[in-house]
Each structure stands twice: as C-alpha cells, then as structure tokens.
Design an enzyme around this catalytic site. Sequence first.
Site, PDB file in Angstrom:
ATOM      1  N   GLY A   1       0.856  -1.179   0.000  1.00 16.36           N
ATOM      2  CA  GLY A   1       0.000   0.000   0.000  1.00 16.36           C
ATOM      3  C   GLY A   1       0.883   1.216   0.000  1.00 16.36           C
TER       4      GLY A   1
ATOM      5  N   ALA B   1       5.206  -2.291   0.011  1.00 13.05           N
ATOM      6  CA  ALA B   1       5.550  -1.487   1.178  1.00 13.05           C
ATOM      7  C   ALA B   1       6.048  -2.354   2.326  1.00 13.05           C
ATOM      8  CB  ALA B   1       4.331  -0.676   1.626  1.00 13.05           C
TER       9      ALA B   1
END
Length: 236
Positions: free
Chosen positions: A89, A122
């Site tokens: 994300g 991420a």
Amino acid sequence: MQLLLISNSTMAGEPYLDYPKHEIKKFLGDKPVKALFIPYAAVTFSFDDYEAKVEQRFAEIGHHVRGIHHYDDPVKAVEEAEAIVVGGGNTWQLVRMLHDNNLMKPIAKRVASGMPYIGWSAGSNVACPTLRTTNDMPIIDPMGFDCLKLVPFQINPHYQDKNPEGHAGETREQRIEEFLEINPDTYVVGLREGTMLKYDDGKLSLIGNLTARIFKKDQKPLELSSEDNFNFLLKE
C-alpha cells in the site's frame, strides 16, 4: 532470521496474491500458522477489507491471518505472534503507523529471534534500513524515515527498466542513482515484479524468472538471477 520479501502482490490478469502463494506456503511450512497481519499501508480501503482479502488467499494454502487492528495492545500482539505479514500500500502511511504504535523495535526483535516475516511492496520496503527507496507518494509525515533494518540494503519494489511509452520523466534507475549520490555506501536492489528475496538458513536468494538489478554508487549495475549468490548484500 526468516524473511520473504516480495516485490508485488498481484501480476496483471491474476487474482490478488496468487502468484506468490505457493512460495508463502513453502516458507511457512505445512503446519498451519496464524500470522499477525499488519494492514497499516491501506489508505483507500478498510483494514477489515484488507484482512479479508489476505485471509482468503492464505486459507487456500492452509494458513491464516488476523489483523493487528483487532488487538488492544499491538506490541503484545507482536510479542505473541507466530509470524508477521506486512501488506503493501502506501509506505509512508505504514511507517507512520508503525512509529505511532511503537512497533518498529518489537517487530525487529521478534524477527531477529527467528519469527518468520513476510512482506510485499511497502511491506518489503519497511524491512530495509529506511523507507527512502519506496515509489509511493509522501501522503503523511512518517515521523522518521527509519524502518526495521532487517536487512542492511535497500529495496525498490516494482522495479521497471523503462518508463511507460510517452513519459519522458526520470527512469527508476535515474531515481535510484539520485539516492546513491547521497547514500554512496548503500546497495539498492531493483526487485522486478513477479520476484522476491528469501532469507533463510543464512542464505539470501532470489525467487522468480526475472533477474534483480543491483545498484551501488560508482559501480556498474549487476543483473543477478536465482542461480546467483546474494549474500554479499548482507555485509554492512
């Protein structure tokens, strides 16, 4: 340590988290594991929705996840976890929430003691010393760039060799070169989509059909395959 650092969750035209699920299965083993899932990188959808999406895929391979947001004491949840899974994300949002919940040191300590760590996008970025080779927009102050330092090198996930047709801005390689100009002693791994780095039994290796591109200031970039030895990246 046991690390599985995945470039991306989804290949074009495939279901979510489908291509890496068999490697996740091998990494976690045959005995069912209920991993602690950290959904903090989600911005435009809820943590519950993210958890459900990941749980669906993990259940297919005999494992399960439970989101850290369900626990009143997130540090205790980390301390008692069987494994940690950190989803992709926005890296800036992820790092901010890890700092806000005082989770950097507890996660690093548990992973150093042998608890398996799985991250993608991420989630791979935060395994590095800092978030500074993420591709994400800085949508929030992360309250410090320092991350988990599970590995001494940096990862650039979703690495692309060229810009999309018609785009004349900096290539990914040029942006990494800017980072290296300021951080000359650091290796950066351009991790192409469909690939992942695995650390287990003292060995760092690449999984996937594509090569990884390794950058260091004043050195010609290396193209290394799953047949090559990556352990030189572990030397600080």
